[in-house]
Motif scaffolding. Structure first.
Motif, mmCIF file in Angstrom:
data_model
loop_
_atom_site.group_PDB
_atom_site.id
_atom_site.type_symbol
_atom_site.label_atom_id
_atom_site.label_comp_id
_atom_site.label_asym_id
_atom_site.label_seq_id
_atom_site.Cartn_x
_atom_site.Cartn_y
_atom_site.Cartn_z
ATOM 1 N N ILE A 8 5.739 -4.920 0.810
ATOM 2 C CA ILE A 8 6.453 -4.115 -0.174
ATOM 3 C C ILE A 8 7.130 -2.936 0.510
ATOM 4 N N SER A 9 7.906 -2.201 -0.284
ATOM 5 C CA SER A 9 8.584 -1.008 0.211
ATOM 6 C C SER A 9 8.000 0.221 -0.471
ATOM 7 N N SER A 10 8.767 1.251 -0.594
ATOM 8 C CA SER A 10 8.335 2.505 -1.210
ATOM 9 C C SER A 10 7.809 2.297 -2.625
ATOM 10 N N LYS A 11 6.685 2.927 -2.928
ATOM 11 C CA LYS A 11 6.148 2.849 -4.295
ATOM 12 C C LYS A 11 6.855 3.821 -5.230
ATOM 13 N N ASN A 12 7.476 4.823 -4.695
ATOM 14 C CA ASN A 12 8.219 5.745 -5.551
ATOM 15 C C ASN A 12 9.579 5.182 -5.951
ATOM 16 N N TYR A 13 10.255 4.539 -5.024
ATOM 17 C CA TYR A 13 11.617 4.077 -5.263
ATOM 18 C C TYR A 13 11.749 2.565 -5.438
ATOM 19 N N PHE A 31 -5.297 -9.444 -2.513
ATOM 20 C CA PHE A 31 -4.279 -9.330 -1.479
ATOM 21 C C PHE A 31 -4.344 -7.963 -0.807
ATOM 22 N N VAL A 32 -3.766 -7.907 0.376
ATOM 23 C CA VAL A 32 -3.585 -6.643 1.080
ATOM 24 C C VAL A 32 -2.096 -6.329 1.100
ATOM 25 N N GLU A 33 -1.789 -5.053 1.222
ATOM 26 C CA GLU A 33 -0.401 -4.614 1.243
ATOM 27 C C GLU A 33 0.078 -4.410 2.682
ATOM 28 N N LYS A 34 1.301 -4.817 2.931
ATOM 29 C CA LYS A 34 1.993 -4.442 4.159
ATOM 30 C C LYS A 34 3.211 -3.640 3.721
ATOM 31 N N VAL A 35 3.233 -2.363 4.052
ATOM 32 C CA VAL A 35 4.299 -1.474 3.591
ATOM 33 C C VAL A 35 5.336 -1.297 4.689
ATOM 34 N N ILE A 36 6.585 -1.587 4.355
ATOM 35 C CA ILE A 36 7.680 -1.438 5.315
ATOM 36 C C ILE A 36 8.014 0.046 5.457
ATOM 37 N N PRO A 37 8.151 0.547 6.688
ATOM 38 C CA PRO A 37 8.483 1.965 6.870
ATOM 39 C C PRO A 37 9.879 2.292 6.339
ATOM 40 N N PRO A 38 10.108 3.548 5.961
ATOM 41 C CA PRO A 38 11.360 3.931 5.310
ATOM 42 C C PRO A 38 12.616 3.660 6.112
ATOM 43 N N ASP A 39 12.502 3.666 7.473
ATOM 44 C CA ASP A 39 13.703 3.475 8.274
ATOM 45 C C ASP A 39 13.970 2.013 8.612
ATOM 46 N N PRO A 115 18.438 5.316 -11.013
ATOM 47 C CA PRO A 115 17.603 4.762 -9.937
ATOM 48 C C PRO A 115 16.138 5.100 -10.132
ATOM 49 N N MET A 116 15.266 4.176 -9.760
ATOM 50 C CA MET A 116 13.834 4.411 -9.921
ATOM 51 C C MET A 116 13.380 5.561 -9.018
ATOM 52 N N ASN A 117 12.673 6.503 -9.603
ATOM 53 C CA ASN A 117 12.148 7.648 -8.867
ATOM 54 C C ASN A 117 10.981 8.205 -9.683
ATOM 55 N N ILE A 118 9.806 7.695 -9.428
ATOM 56 C CA ILE A 118 8.637 8.020 -10.245
ATOM 57 C C ILE A 118 8.289 9.503 -10.173
ATOM 58 N N ALA A 204 2.402 6.314 -5.639
ATOM 59 C CA ALA A 204 3.776 6.811 -5.524
ATOM 60 C C ALA A 204 3.805 8.327 -5.423
ATOM 61 N N LEU A 205 2.967 8.989 -6.197
ATOM 62 C CA LEU A 205 2.931 10.450 -6.187
ATOM 63 C C LEU A 205 2.402 11.000 -4.875
ATOM 64 N N GLU A 206 1.587 10.199 -4.180
ATOM 65 C CA GLU A 206 1.034 10.625 -2.896
ATOM 66 C C GLU A 206 1.912 10.213 -1.719
ATOM 67 N N GLU A 207 2.964 9.497 -1.983
ATOM 68 C CA GLU A 207 3.815 8.982 -0.908
ATOM 69 C C GLU A 207 4.494 10.135 -0.164
ATOM 70 N N PRO A 208 4.468 10.107 1.166
ATOM 71 C CA PRO A 208 5.114 11.180 1.932
ATOM 72 C C PRO A 208 6.608 11.257 1.633
#
Length: 218
Positions: A8-13, A31-39, A115-118, A204-208
């Motif tokens: 997955i990607s960003s949980k906020n966006y 399942f486990v999550e693999k999060v793609i970095p923002p760049d 645009p999604m922005n929690i 999402a709220l804790e996302e850097p």
């Protein structure tokens, strides 16, 4: 046997990430999550492209790799039929697939204007006319489903694939202070109260703050 892996990607966006992730949660998949970095280019693709058919989110399960959110939903329905991601009744199932497909391929004005922005909240946000038409269509879909299938979710007593597909719209309506009638406002509250949605929003709220403010997330 190794756990399934959901990329997955960003949980906020990440609207499409949320759809795939929520389907996995509703299906009861371990399942486990693999999060793609923002760049990462794949992250930027999900954030900025109109196409809903991308490699994020993607699910790896028992050696099978599935991408595209609708394909993930259909796959989960096959491997976890008791979760009832799709309704048992043929007519209801066809209706569910139709409105999922409509979300998958449509509502481009809504996507670009809201645009999604929690994390954010924009009171009294001015919605332009084409996006308003998309909002009205979403509201019409929700009302038809809730009346036809009895609620409290779009196809009955339990959340399903359709609710997952429209969950990011619920977050958008809250972010941009979209005025809703009591029926649709209550539906939004039910979606946000789901344990899985609470989990997603908390993360999402804790996302850097590593991603610059996006003015287009599709």
């Amino acid at each position: 046997m190794a756990k399934a892996q959901l990329t997955i990607s960003s949980k906020n966006y990440g609207a499409w990430a949320l759809r795939g992730w929520l389907m996995c949660r509703l299906a009861g998949l371990d399942f486990v999550e693999k999060v793609i970095p923002p760049d990462d280019p794949a992250m930027k693709a999900e954030m900025l492209l109109l196409s809903s058919s991308m490699l994020v989110p993607s699910l790896l399960h028992n050696g099978v790799k599935v991408w595209d959110t609708l394909a993930i939903g259909e796959y989960l329905h096959e491997v976890k039929p008791r979760a009832a991601l799709l309704p048992a009744d043929l007519k209801a199932r066809a209706h569910c697939r139709a409105i999922c497909g409509e979300m998958h391929s449509g509502f481009s004005a809504l996507r670009s204007a809201l645009p999604m922005n929690i994390k954010a909240h924009f009171p009294n946000f001015k919605v332009w006319s084409r996006a308003q038409a998309d909002i009205e269509r979403v509201v019409a879909i929700w009302k038809e489903c809730l009346v036809t299938h009895g609620g409290p979710f779009l196809f009955g007593k339990h959340p399903c694939m359709a609710d997952a597909m429209y969950a990011p719209v619920v977050t958008r309506f809250l972010t941009y202070d979209v005025a809703l009638d009591p029926v649709c406002a209550a539906y939004c509250q039910r979606i946000m109260a789901l344990p899985a949605m609470r989990e997603w929003v908390a993360a999402a709220l804790e996302e850097p703050e590593e991603i610059d403010e996006l003015d287009a997330e599709f």
